[in-house]
Design an enzyme around this catalytic site. Structure first.
Site, PDB file in Angstrom:
ATOM      1  N   ASP A 100       0.815  -1.208   0.000  1.00  0.00           N
ATOM      2  CA  ASP A 100       0.000   0.000   0.000  1.00  0.00           C
ATOM      3  C   ASP A 100       0.849   1.259   0.000  1.00  0.00           C
ATOM      4  OD1 ASP A 100       0.685  -0.824   2.693  1.00  0.00           O
ATOM      5  OD2 ASP A 100      -0.457   0.946   3.330  1.00  0.00           O
ATOM      6  N   MET A 148       3.780   1.395  -1.646  1.00  0.00           N
ATOM      7  CA  MET A 148       4.454   1.490  -2.944  1.00  0.00           C
ATOM      8  C   MET A 148       3.591   2.196  -3.982  1.00  0.00           C
ATOM      9  SD  MET A 148       6.141  -2.281  -3.313  1.00  0.00           S
ATOM     10  CE  MET A 148       7.173  -2.997  -2.030  1.00  0.00           C
ATOM     11  N   CYS A 149       2.289   2.153  -3.792  1.00  0.00           N
ATOM     12  CA  CYS A 149       1.376   2.764  -4.757  1.00  0.00           C
ATOM     13  C   CYS A 149       0.730   4.001  -4.148  1.00  0.00           C
ATOM     14  CB  CYS A 149       0.295   1.776  -5.188  1.00  0.00           C
ATOM     15  SG  CYS A 149       0.942   0.289  -5.962  1.00  0.00           S
ATOM     16  N   THR A 150       0.364   4.939  -4.999  1.00  0.00           N
ATOM     17  CA  THR A 150      -0.324   6.136  -4.533  1.00  0.00           C
ATOM     18  C   THR A 150      -1.763   5.759  -4.208  1.00  0.00           C
ATOM     19  OG1 THR A 150       1.063   7.490  -5.956  1.00  0.00           O
ATOM     20  CG2 THR A 150      -0.950   8.487  -5.109  1.00  0.00           C
TER      21      THR A 150
END
Length: 669
Positions: free
Chosen positions: A526, A528-530
């Site tokens: 969670d 690592m991603c926007t």
């Protein structure tokens, strides 16, 4: 005797007329339908030889007009003469169709007649009217010319027929003299009389009485530059010339010897015309041009098929912006916006939306920088990518985004640069120092060649080096960052404190008491991603672009002060602020509450991004200083004095005499 026939004017409209009319409509006329002066030109009639038959083909009695005709200083080409007219442009096609064309025509013909009677002015004899409607969205132009000409009653008749000028009427020496004089200065109308040395003398028509005094009638010749090439039909200007002569010199023009000058003696025609009784009352006038079907009606110039599609796209963007300027904000400086060169660091969700909004404002130079590749999760959130960009490991983001931007708006100079931005907390291996130095040099060159920089990356530490460069080089720097349902958009303050303000605006790091460090290692999925609401990125991106444009419209530009929170935008617009309203320092948006907050943050003298200590260290030591910031943990705190601040804070805490409560203390409550 046969009645004299006249060749009517046929308009030749250069495309430049419509381009210039478009500009005038958007920048000068706007919603006004006031008439504007316009100059057309015509020259002698021409014929061309048919390649198949070898016969001479007569061209029309042409009058040409282009965009240069709107200029007051315009002068006709060599061997051409001017015709002064007016252009009246209507705002809608309905107004164009329903215009009282008879009233317009009669008004102009009255002005021509009054000029003849009162001023004896021959310049008015070729006046014309052009009514138009410019459909600038479809690049169609509806237009109708009128060339008012007076109808003689009774009609003019010709004694015999039109003959060659060299046929018995003038000697070879006289024609040679006439050709020489008219080649030096083209005249729309002129008088000719023989001279004693077998040459001729030429004078303006206004000198009729003095010039022809004591000259026998058979030696008086009235000449005009004839735009017709037809053997038995002189051009349209002769009609008003004859009306002029009958009105101003009625007794001396019962018979008129007419020379239709067509550039040389063999082509020119001569005729003896006879008219009936004259009157001081204005005769009726005719002269609306027929359309291509040979009927009285308007013509249409459709430029879209013949225009470069790229130019059409550029003009469409400009049209929307110019409409904004002349309908709402006349003071809007569109040229300054268009000339601003924008550098976008990050070609992800924010970068894509920022780039799209910049093109909407007409910005032509956009460079995107990113080190990543397009992944399968990107296209739905990042509007410059498609599914095909994800295949085969993914295309480089910056290059793919720039390529798509040029497809959307071909007039944009978009460039994609694949580049890794070195970051504090991410040590550089010894074998990679040269590459890192090259990356830093490339980034510095990009800053030098751009005016505004957007920080649109997805980590805190990646914004540090651009913050230092932006402050050192005096560039406009704008930051945009996203949370789940909140965002931050801010502009970095200028390095120098504005003379009119006691507050120097801070940067992205001015509220921090720790230096940027590694936030990318050991992240969960969670992280690592926007993770953000899909509608948040376009809101933040558009806000960042609008903040840039408002700043560009402020007279102080980069040094514009931040308005106090709660200030009415109208109060700044009417003062010395931006014509677009407020130019805040920071905007924090909360989508869950659908509200924005304006915040002002002062610069911090121990800031690790924009403090004078950091900037001077960079300017003095260059890459060596940056390398220490990348490699050495605690270097920036030590450089700026934040380490001492931490130590002072700990000492203060230790100096507090904390009272320890004994057992059973809670029993008193």
């Amino acid at each position: 005797m046969p009645v004299v026939q006249f060749a009517q004017f046929s308009s030749i409209v250069q495309p430049t007329l419509w381009h210039e009319l478009s500009r005038l409509k958007l920048e000068v006329l706007r919603l006004s339908d006031e008439s504007v002066p316009l100059t057309a030109t015509y020259s002698t009639g021409r014929t061309i030889k048919d390649r198949n038959t070898g016969q001479e083909v007569t061209l029309g009695c042409n009058i040409a007009v282009g965009g240069e005709g709107f200029s007051e200083s315009y002068s006709p080409p060599l061997h051409s003469v001017p015709a002064r007219g007016i252009l009246k442009n209507y705002n809608t096609i309905e107004e164009f169709k329903n215009a009282d064309k008879r009233a317009l025509f009669n008004k102009l013909s009255d002005e021509i007649w009054d000029s003849i009677i009162q001023n004896h002015d021959t310049a008015a004899l070729t006046r014309f009217l052009l009514i138009t409607f410019a459909d600038l969205k479809k690049y169609k132009f509806y237009y109708w010319f009128a060339f008012p000409a007076f109808a003689a009653q009774p009609l003019w008749e010709i004694d015999g027929d039109w003959t060659a000028a060299a046929d018995k009427h003038f000697s070879e020496a006289q024609l040679s003299s006439l050709t020489k004089q008219l080649s030096l200065q083209a005249r729309p109308f002129f008088l000719v009389r023989p001279a004693q040395d077998d040459s001729v003398e030429v004078a303006p028509v206004q000198d009729f009485t003095d010039f022809f005094a004591n000259v026998p009638e058979q030696s008086r010749t009235i000449g005009f530059l004839d735009p017709s090439a037809q053997a038995s039909a002189p051009g349209w200007p002769l009609r008003n010339l004859l009306a002029y002569l009958r009105a101003v010199h009625p007794e001396a023009t019962q018979t008129v010897r007419v020379l239709c000058w067509r550039g040389d003696a063999p082509s020119s025609r001569f005729g003896i015309l006879r008219g009936g009784p004259t009157s001081t009352e204005k005769p009726s006038a005719v002269g609306w041009e027929k359309n291509v079907q040979g009927k009285l009606g308007a013509r249409i110039a459709d430029l879209a098929p013949m225009m470069d599609p790229k130019r059409l796209a550029d003009q469409a963007v400009d049209l929307n912006l110019k409409l904004m300027r002349w309908r709402i904000l006349p003071a809007l400086n569109l040229e300054k916006i268009a000339q601003t060169r924008c550098l976008l660091l990050g070609a992800g969700t924010l970068g894509c939306y920022v780039a799209r909004t910049l093109t909407g404002w007409g910005i032509r130079k956009i460079t995107l920088v990113d080190s990543g590749k397009v992944s399968f999760s990107n296209p739905v959130r990042q509007p410059l990518f498609e599914f095909e960009d994800c295949l085969h490991g993914g295309r480089p983001k910056a290059e793919a985004a720039a390529g798509r931007l040029k497809k959307i708006s071909p007039g944009v100079d978009a460039q994609g640069v694949t580049l890794s931005i070195p970051m504090p907390g991410h040590p550089i291996p010894p074998g990679s120092e040269e590459q890192t130095k090259a990356d830093v040099n490339a980034l510095e060159n990009l800053f030098d060649t751009h005016d505004a920089v957007f920080l649109l990356m997805d980590s805190r530490e990646s914004r540090w080096l651009p913050t230092v460069l932006g402050s050192a080089k005096g560039k406009i720097v704008l930051n945009a960052a996203l949370g789940f349902d909140s965002y931050l958009v801010m502009r970095h303050g200028a390095r120098e404190k504005p003379a009119h303000s006691s507050t120097r605006l801070g940067c992205y790091y001015c509220n921090d008491i720790v230096a940027p460090a590694d936030s990318l290692t050991d992240r969960t999925l969670d992280q690592m991603c926007t993770v953000t609401r899909p509608g948040l990125a376009p809101i933040a991106s558009a806000t960042a672009v609008e903040l840039l444009v408002s700043l560009l419209q402020h007279p102080l530009g980069l040094h514009a002060p931040a308005p106090p929170p709660g200030q009415d935008p109208q109060s700044q617009r009417e003062g010395e602020g931006s014509v677009l309203g407020l130019v805040p320092h920071q905007l924090r948006g909360f989508l869950a509450q659908f509200r924005n907050m304006q915040i002002i943050g002062a610069a911090y003298d121990r800031c690790t991004g924009c403090s004078e200590t950091v900037i001077k260290a960079y300017e003095t030591e260059g890459f060596a200083m940056l390398l220490r910031a990348f490699n050495e943990s605690g270097f920036l705190e030590s450089l700026t004095g934040l380490d001492k601040l931490h130590a002072e804070g700990e000492q203060a805490l230790e100096a507090v005499d904390w009272e320890e409560e004994g057992e059973g203390a809670d029993e008193d409550f």
